[in-house]
Scaffold this motif. Structure first.
Motif, PDB file in Angstrom:
ATOM      1  N   ASP A  71       0.768  15.738   8.093  1.00 41.15           N
ATOM      2  CA  ASP A  71       2.122  15.764   7.719  1.00 41.15           C
ATOM      3  C   ASP A  71       2.185  14.154   7.610  1.00 41.15           C
ATOM      4  O   ASP A  71       2.524  13.452   6.713  1.00 41.15           O
ATOM      5  CB  ASP A  71       2.821  16.304   8.442  1.00 41.15           C
ATOM      6  CG  ASP A  71       2.787  17.991   8.368  1.00 41.15           C
ATOM      7  OD1 ASP A  71       2.610  18.383   7.420  1.00 41.15           O
ATOM      8  OD2 ASP A  71       2.582  18.470   9.483  1.00 41.15           O
ATOM      9  N   TYR A 100       0.851  -1.256  -0.008  1.00 42.08           N
ATOM     10  CA  TYR A 100       0.120   0.043   0.126  1.00 42.08           C
ATOM     11  C   TYR A 100       0.736   1.154  -0.091  1.00 42.08           C
ATOM     12  O   TYR A 100       1.938   1.178   0.418  1.00 42.08           O
ATOM     13  CB  TYR A 100      -1.077   0.107   1.029  1.00 42.08           C
ATOM     14  CG  TYR A 100      -0.464   0.316   2.413  1.00 42.08           C
ATOM     15  CD1 TYR A 100       0.144  -0.789   3.134  1.00 42.08           C
ATOM     16  CD2 TYR A 100      -0.032   1.527   3.061  1.00 42.08           C
ATOM     17  CE1 TYR A 100       1.029  -0.737   4.420  1.00 42.08           C
ATOM     18  CE2 TYR A 100       0.337   1.751   4.422  1.00 42.08           C
ATOM     19  CZ  TYR A 100       1.165   0.431   5.016  1.00 42.08           C
ATOM     20  OH  TYR A 100       1.931   0.759   6.205  1.00 42.08           O
ATOM     21  N   LEU A 101       0.287   2.326  -0.534  1.00 45.69           N
ATOM     22  CA  LEU A 101       0.672   3.505  -0.346  1.00 45.69           C
ATOM     23  C   LEU A 101      -0.315   4.542   0.027  1.00 45.69           C
ATOM     24  O   LEU A 101      -1.069   4.837  -0.627  1.00 45.69           O
ATOM     25  CB  LEU A 101       1.068   3.956  -1.711  1.00 45.69           C
ATOM     26  CG  LEU A 101       2.705   3.884  -2.122  1.00 45.69           C
ATOM     27  CD1 LEU A 101       2.810   4.243  -3.642  1.00 45.69           C
ATOM     28  CD2 LEU A 101       3.568   4.496  -1.178  1.00 45.69           C
ATOM     29  N   ASP A 102      -0.284   4.816   1.254  1.00 44.32           N
ATOM     30  CA  ASP A 102      -1.542   5.309   1.695  1.00 44.32           C
ATOM     31  C   ASP A 102      -1.397   6.953   1.750  1.00 44.32           C
ATOM     32  O   ASP A 102      -0.405   7.394   2.093  1.00 44.32           O
ATOM     33  CB  ASP A 102      -1.587   4.958   3.423  1.00 44.32           C
ATOM     34  CG  ASP A 102      -2.803   4.253   3.678  1.00 44.32           C
ATOM     35  OD1 ASP A 102      -3.432   3.577   2.769  1.00 44.32           O
ATOM     36  OD2 ASP A 102      -2.842   3.685   4.889  1.00 44.32           O
ATOM     37  N   PRO A 103      -2.377   7.650   1.226  1.00 42.93           N
ATOM     38  CA  PRO A 103      -2.537   9.164   1.129  1.00 42.93           C
ATOM     39  C   PRO A 103      -3.138   9.388   2.345  1.00 42.93           C
ATOM     40  O   PRO A 103      -3.644   8.637   3.432  1.00 42.93           O
ATOM     41  CB  PRO A 103      -3.708   9.259   0.157  1.00 42.93           C
ATOM     42  CG  PRO A 103      -4.441   8.051   0.049  1.00 42.93           C
ATOM     43  CD  PRO A 103      -3.517   6.758   0.687  1.00 42.93           C
ATOM     44  N   ARG A 104      -2.525  10.672   2.923  1.00 40.56           N
ATOM     45  CA  ARG A 104      -2.885  11.159   4.225  1.00 40.56           C
ATOM     46  C   ARG A 104      -4.416  10.940   4.669  1.00 40.56           C
ATOM     47  O   ARG A 104      -4.699  10.984   5.748  1.00 40.56           O
ATOM     48  CB  ARG A 104      -2.735  12.331   4.510  1.00 40.56           C
ATOM     49  CG  ARG A 104      -2.874  13.419   3.690  1.00 40.56           C
ATOM     50  CD  ARG A 104      -2.002  14.879   3.913  1.00 40.56           C
ATOM     51  NE  ARG A 104      -2.358  15.687   2.853  1.00 40.56           N
ATOM     52  CZ  ARG A 104      -1.677  16.901   2.886  1.00 40.56           C
ATOM     53  NH1 ARG A 104      -0.822  17.013   3.759  1.00 40.56           N
ATOM     54  NH2 ARG A 104      -1.885  17.891   1.925  1.00 40.56           N
ATOM     55  N   SER A 105      -5.166  11.164   3.597  1.00 38.15           N
ATOM     56  CA  SER A 105      -6.617  11.108   3.699  1.00 38.15           C
ATOM     57  C   SER A 105      -7.227   9.894   4.454  1.00 38.15           C
ATOM     58  O   SER A 105      -8.131   9.490   5.065  1.00 38.15           O
ATOM     59  CB  SER A 105      -7.468  11.235   2.558  1.00 38.15           C
ATOM     60  OG  SER A 105      -7.207  10.322   1.705  1.00 38.15           O
ATOM     61  N   ARG A 106      -6.107   8.766   4.289  1.00 38.08           N
ATOM     62  CA  ARG A 106      -6.408   7.346   5.054  1.00 38.08           C
ATOM     63  C   ARG A 106      -5.918   7.149   6.201  1.00 38.08           C
ATOM     64  O   ARG A 106      -6.001   5.976   6.727  1.00 38.08           O
ATOM     65  CB  ARG A 106      -6.384   6.360   3.996  1.00 38.08           C
ATOM     66  CG  ARG A 106      -7.026   6.514   2.816  1.00 38.08           C
ATOM     67  CD  ARG A 106      -7.299   5.381   1.896  1.00 38.08           C
ATOM     68  NE  ARG A 106      -7.394   4.115   2.594  1.00 38.08           N
ATOM     69  CZ  ARG A 106      -6.908   2.916   1.941  1.00 38.08           C
ATOM     70  NH1 ARG A 106      -6.441   2.818   0.494  1.00 38.08           N
ATOM     71  NH2 ARG A 106      -6.903   1.799   2.620  1.00 38.08           N
ATOM     72  N   PRO A 166      -9.454  15.528   5.559  1.00 34.54           N
ATOM     73  CA  PRO A 166      -8.745  14.785   4.532  1.00 34.54           C
ATOM     74  C   PRO A 166      -7.548  15.124   3.996  1.00 34.54           C
ATOM     75  O   PRO A 166      -6.607  14.532   3.694  1.00 34.54           O
ATOM     76  CB  PRO A 166      -9.590  14.204   3.636  1.00 34.54           C
ATOM     77  CG  PRO A 166     -11.137  14.563   4.014  1.00 34.54           C
ATOM     78  CD  PRO A 166     -10.929  15.757   5.022  1.00 34.54           C
ATOM     79  N   SER A 167      -7.425  16.575   3.714  1.00 34.52           N
ATOM     80  CA  SER A 167      -6.377  17.071   3.138  1.00 34.52           C
ATOM     81  C   SER A 167      -5.210  17.776   4.141  1.00 34.52           C
ATOM     82  O   SER A 167      -4.430  18.359   3.772  1.00 34.52           O
ATOM     83  CB  SER A 167      -6.899  18.403   2.318  1.00 34.52           C
ATOM     84  OG  SER A 167      -7.681  19.274   3.163  1.00 34.52           O
TER      85      SER A 167
END
Ligand SMILES: CC(=O)N[C@H]1[C@@H](OP(=O)(O)OP(=O)(O)OC[C@H]2O[C@@H](n3ccc(=O)[nH]c3=O)[C@H](O)[C@@H]2O)O[C@H](CO)[C@H](O)[C@@H]1O
Ligand SMILES: [Mn+2]
Length: 361
Positions: free
Chosen positions: A274, A249-255, A270-271
């Motif tokens: 850090d 996985y490469l999790d975006p910070r929204s997750r 979600p946005s």
């Protein structure tokens, strides 16, 4: 699985050592495979980086594995491609040069992970971390070599349920752009999910006996992998042997598992954010920590006082304990800490080396 219920040990980086803790003695083992909302924070879980993505894993109690009459010799192969052989490829012979044999009973100091990152450790072997390599550069060197990368994965008994995620995320992250051949070892060939593969990538199935003992399933992998390697050695350059209860996985910070309910003082949009900071290790000058603990504890208490519990109780992302009293941030003080560090950036961020998930000790 709630990783918070597991024992996270503080590690003294000066005496850091690989710990061996048998996770099977933990509650996690009794987890029902059907009820498995997995909450793994990106920072908390120990991870392997392959091709620049994390591989994280969960484990199940394989209690419903079925015994079988069949013997290892029942294994069937449907995957040898001797015509693909390119035994004269120089990268195959290069590999042998990298082997170091330890002189009999030589005693020496434990290699340092910290020094090894920058200067090479006692083994003159780099410890591979993000930022110690450049994936684009490596791809530019290795892709033109037309390498074949194999992976083995065992999905015996109910572990078959992990296969879909494993295969789908491999397709997205595991050596994309290379020739990849994934070998699945299973006792349930009819349940192997169909996953679309890109050109140059293939998946094949080897049937293996069932077993009611997970120890046996896990331990016998060596023997079966060894058998496979005999068959594919002439046309395969690299092999990775992976747990099936893993996914890339490469999790975006929204997750990230921040507090997501706007009613809370720990709310993160979600946005926002850090990193995901874990609550198990923080520190600094007394005045700074004083400020931080004051804000976090006040926000936590004020959230509680506001009695937003009715709204919160319906939130599906609450874990069971939260549902009972419905008054805590998603991850209690850690959620408030994360909100605080979003607004007040810490002056240093420690790598996961400083607080590692101990699976074994
Ligand atoms: C991430 C990690 O460090 N994993 C290691 C850890 O296992 P884990 O604690 O992660 O054990 P596990 O339950 O994932 O078992 C290892 C693997 O065996 C396979 N399996 C197991 C049980 C079963 O019923 N069906 C089945 O197919 C499956 O591929 C699974 O991924 O310790 C094991 C010791 O035995 C192995 O060394 C694992 O590689
Ligand atoms: Mn595993």
């Amino acid at each position: 699985m709630d990783v918070r219920r597991m024992d996270v040990r503080r590690m003294d980086v000066r005496r850091m050592d690989v710990r061996r803790m048998d996770v099977r003695r933990m509650d996690v083992r009794r987890m029902d495979s059907k009820a498995s909302p997995v909450r793994l924070s990106p920072v908390r879980l120990s991870s392997v980086r392959l091709s620049s993505v994390r591989l994280s894993s969960v484990r199940l109690s394989p209690s419903d594995s079925r015994p079988s009459e069949s013997r290892p010799s029942d294994s069937r192969s449907s995957d040898a491609h001797p015509s693909d052989a390119h035994p004269s490829d120089p990268s195959l012979s290069l590999l042998d040069l990298s082997v170091l044999h330890l002189p009999h009973r030589l005693e020496y100091k434990k290699p340092s992970i910290i020094k090894g990152r920058r200067h090479g450790n006692a083994l003159a072997r780099p410890v591979v971390w993000e930022s110690t390599f450049d994936p684009e550069l490596l791809d530019a060197i290795f892709k033109p070599q037309n390498l074949t990368i194999a992976a083995t994965v065992f999905a015996v008994g109910k572990y078959i349920q992990f296969l879909k995620d494993f295969l789908e995320t491999s397709e997205r992250f595991f050596f994309v752009g290379y020739n990849v051949h994934i070998y699945i070892f299973t006792d349930r060939p009819n349940e192997v999910p169909k996953v679309q593969t890109a050109p140059g990538r293939k998946v094949s199935v080897r049937v293996v006996p069932s077993s009611k003992r997970w120890q046996e399933i896990s331990a016998r992998r060596m023997e079966m992998v060894h058998g496979l390697l005999q068959d594919i050695r002439s046309f395969t350059h690299f092999i990775f042997c992976l747990d099936v209860d893993s996914k890339y996985y490469l999790d975006p910070r929204s997750r990230f598992p921040y507090e997501r309910r706007p009613e809370s003082r720990a709310y993160m949009a979600p946005s926002d954010g850090d990193f995901y900071y874990c609550g198990g290790a923080f520190g600094g000058s007394l005045t700074k920590v004083l400020e931080m603990t004051q804000v976090c504890s006040k926000n936590y208490r004020d959230d509680e006082k506001d009695g937003i519990e009715a709204a919160w109780q319906e939130e599906s992302h609450l874990n069971r304990d939260d549902e009972k009293d419905g008054i805590e941030a998603a991850w209690q003080e850690e959620s408030h800490l994360n909100r605080y560090f979003w607004e007040n950036k810490p002056s240093k961020v420690l790598s996961p080396e400083y607080l590692w998930q101990d699976f074994k000790s």
